[in-house]
Design an enzyme around this catalytic site. Structure first.
Site, PDB file in Angstrom:
ATOM      1  N   GLY A  46      71.975  56.206  61.735  1.00 45.85           N
ATOM      2  CA  GLY A  46      72.257  57.558  61.148  1.00 45.85           C
ATOM      3  C   GLY A  46      73.807  58.029  61.728  1.00 45.85           C
ATOM      4  O   GLY A  46      74.023  57.424  62.974  1.00 45.85           O
ATOM      5  N   GLN A  51      79.418  62.971  66.229  1.00 52.61           N
ATOM      6  CA  GLN A  51      79.660  61.903  67.854  1.00 52.61           C
ATOM      7  C   GLN A  51      80.824  60.579  67.448  1.00 52.61           C
ATOM      8  O   GLN A  51      81.076  60.273  67.898  1.00 52.61           O
ATOM      9  CB  GLN A  51      78.009  60.406  66.902  1.00 52.61           C
ATOM     10  CG  GLN A  51      77.018  61.496  67.215  1.00 52.61           C
ATOM     11  CD  GLN A  51      75.803  60.512  66.813  1.00 52.61           C
ATOM     12  OE1 GLN A  51      75.292  60.542  65.875  1.00 52.61           O
ATOM     13  NE2 GLN A  51      75.593  59.168  67.906  1.00 52.61           N
ATOM     14  N   CYS A  91      70.571  56.011  70.612  1.00 55.31           N
ATOM     15  CA  CYS A  91      71.031  56.530  70.288  1.00 55.31           C
ATOM     16  C   CYS A  91      73.074  55.549  71.060  1.00 55.31           C
ATOM     17  O   CYS A  91      72.925  55.062  70.936  1.00 55.31           O
ATOM     18  CB  CYS A  91      71.160  58.039  71.004  1.00 55.31           C
ATOM     19  SG  CYS A  91      72.792  59.506  70.110  1.00 55.31           S
ATOM     20  N   LEU A  92      74.002  55.846  69.297  1.00 55.05           N
ATOM     21  CA  LEU A  92      74.981  55.114  69.404  1.00 55.05           C
ATOM     22  C   LEU A  92      75.445  55.535  70.351  1.00 55.05           C
ATOM     23  O   LEU A  92      77.003  55.096  71.043  1.00 55.05           O
ATOM     24  CB  LEU A  92      75.519  54.951  68.071  1.00 55.05           C
ATOM     25  CG  LEU A  92      74.925  53.892  66.579  1.00 55.05           C
ATOM     26  CD1 LEU A  92      75.640  54.745  65.931  1.00 55.05           C
ATOM     27  CD2 LEU A  92      74.474  52.876  67.432  1.00 55.05           C
ATOM     28  N   HIS A 133      67.101  64.259  64.994  1.00 53.82           N
ATOM     29  CA  HIS A 133      67.735  63.517  66.053  1.00 53.82           C
ATOM     30  C   HIS A 133      69.066  63.864  65.567  1.00 53.82           C
ATOM     31  O   HIS A 133      70.174  64.201  66.039  1.00 53.82           O
ATOM     32  CB  HIS A 133      67.472  61.780  65.851  1.00 53.82           C
ATOM     33  CG  HIS A 133      68.321  61.092  67.062  1.00 53.82           C
ATOM     34  ND1 HIS A 133      67.890  60.757  67.958  1.00 53.82           N
ATOM     35  CD2 HIS A 133      69.909  61.474  66.725  1.00 53.82           C
ATOM     36  CE1 HIS A 133      69.369  59.961  68.868  1.00 53.82           C
ATOM     37  NE2 HIS A 133      70.108  60.303  67.649  1.00 53.82           N
ATOM     38  N   GLU A 134      69.627  63.780  64.356  1.00 47.57           N
ATOM     39  CA  GLU A 134      70.908  63.913  63.597  1.00 47.57           C
ATOM     40  C   GLU A 134      71.470  65.873  64.007  1.00 47.57           C
ATOM     41  O   GLU A 134      71.987  65.751  64.690  1.00 47.57           O
ATOM     42  CB  GLU A 134      71.472  63.559  62.609  1.00 47.57           C
ATOM     43  CG  GLU A 134      71.548  62.467  61.651  1.00 47.57           C
ATOM     44  CD  GLU A 134      71.426  61.150  63.646  1.00 47.57           C
ATOM     45  OE1 GLU A 134      72.650  61.959  64.083  1.00 47.57           O
ATOM     46  OE2 GLU A 134      71.857  60.136  63.216  1.00 47.57           O
ATOM     47  N   HIS A 137      72.706  66.884  67.203  1.00 47.68           N
ATOM     48  CA  HIS A 137      73.728  66.513  67.457  1.00 47.68           C
ATOM     49  C   HIS A 137      74.480  67.374  67.725  1.00 47.68           C
ATOM     50  O   HIS A 137      75.736  67.401  68.089  1.00 47.68           O
ATOM     51  CB  HIS A 137      74.040  65.360  66.901  1.00 47.68           C
ATOM     52  CG  HIS A 137      73.890  63.530  67.149  1.00 47.68           C
ATOM     53  ND1 HIS A 137      74.498  63.204  68.702  1.00 47.68           N
ATOM     54  CD2 HIS A 137      73.188  62.534  67.188  1.00 47.68           C
ATOM     55  CE1 HIS A 137      74.077  62.164  69.368  1.00 47.68           C
ATOM     56  NE2 HIS A 137      73.135  62.146  68.080  1.00 47.68           N
TER      57      HIS A 137
HETATM   58  O1  GNR Z   1      70.379  53.505  64.599  1.00 48.76           O
HETATM   59  C1  GNR Z   1      69.936  54.892  65.560  1.00 48.76           C
HETATM   60  N1  GNR Z   1      68.619  54.709  65.463  1.00 48.76           N
HETATM   61  C2  GNR Z   1      67.769  55.796  65.706  1.00 48.76           C
HETATM   62  C3  GNR Z   1      66.126  55.575  66.081  1.00 48.76           C
HETATM   63  C4  GNR Z   1      65.601  55.925  65.940  1.00 48.76           C
HETATM   64  C5  GNR Z   1      65.588  57.430  65.926  1.00 48.76           C
HETATM   65  C6  GNR Z   1      66.588  58.366  65.804  1.00 48.76           C
HETATM   66  C7  GNR Z   1      67.591  56.858  65.592  1.00 48.76           C
HETATM   67  S1  GNR Z   1      69.406  57.540  65.287  1.00 48.76           S
HETATM   68  C8  GNR Z   1      70.416  56.101  65.414  1.00 48.76           C
HETATM   69  C9  GNR Z   1      71.788  55.918  65.198  1.00 48.76           C
HETATM   70  C10 GNR Z   1      72.353  57.603  66.157  1.00 48.76           C
HETATM   71  O2  GNR Z   1      72.795  57.779  67.313  1.00 48.76           O
HETATM   72  N2  GNR Z   1      72.572  59.047  65.197  1.00 48.76           N
HETATM   73  O3  GNR Z   1      72.340  60.007  65.858  1.00 48.76           O
HETATM   74 NI    NI Z   2      72.155  60.002  67.909  1.00 51.02          NI
END
Ligand code: GNR
Ligand code: NI
Length: 179
Positions: A46, A51, A91-92, A133-134, A137
């Site tokens: 995601g 980001q 998270c990236l 999660h997104e 952000h």
């Molecule tokens: O790549 C991602 N893996 C992930 C694993 C578990 C819960 C959420 C994520 S999102 C993350 C990519 C990311 O940072 N998205 O904002």
């Molecule tokens: Ni993330």
């Protein structure tokens, strides 16, 4: 298409709140495709526009093995949520760190697709976690905000040290080129 730079914690850009996309136009679609490519390049499932330092409410997700089931969410919002469960997240924008946080188990959500059409749907499992999660952000929030202050502080120190080291290495490399 282009690979965009992904901001790393504690970059203040990650704390900005994204604003709604008024009209879904070509520039929006181009940004979405660039974000998708950036996400694939970094092996993420995601990516939120925050980001890549763009404050528009735009998210891309692809949970498939073969990276061929992209989902584009414009102006995503959670309508209802049910249950809570542990979720193992990364998270990236927080490289090489994984931890457990609590998330709603099931959600219903609404968004616009790349044509601007409003869609309502429901999700559980990884998709539910990823959407939560997104959207966090887009609101300037990171999964590590749910950890204890002590854990977060330790992590910030570690990442700041890493970043400083990387900067220095870059400088030394440039210096070597000049000489
Ligand atoms: O790549 C991602 N893996 C992930 C694993 C578990 C819960 C959420 C994520 S999102 C993350 C990519 C990311 O940072 N998205 O904002
Ligand atoms: Ni993330």
């Amino acid at each position: 298409m282009a690979i965009l730079e992904v901001l790393h914690y504690p970059d203040p850009g990650l704390r900005k709140k994204a604003v709604s996309v008024e009209t879904v136009d070509e520039s929006c679609r181009i940004l979405a495709k660039d974000m998708l490519q950036t996400m694939y390049e970094n092996n993420g499932i995601g990516l939120a526009s925050t980001q890549v330092n763009v404050q528009k409410r735009l998210v891309v997700i692809d949970l498939s093995e073969d990276k061929n089931e992209a989902i584009y969410l414009i102006n995503p919002e959670i309508l209802t949520s049910e249950g809570t469960g542990e979720s193992q997240e990364g998270c990236l924008s927080v490289p090489e760190y994984y931890d457990t946080v609590m998330r709603a188990e099931r959600i219903t959500y609404r968004y616009q697709d790349l044509e601007g059409k409003v869609i309502e749907s429901e999700a559980d499992g990884l998709l539910s976690v990823c959407i939560q999660h997104e959207i966090d952000h887009l609101d300037g929030k990171l999964f590590i905000d749910y950890l204890s202050p002590m854990k977060r502080r330790r992590l910030r120190k570690k990442l700041e040290k890493q970043e400083k080291q990387e900067k220095q290495e870059k400088q030394e490399k440039n210096q070597a080129k000049i000489l």
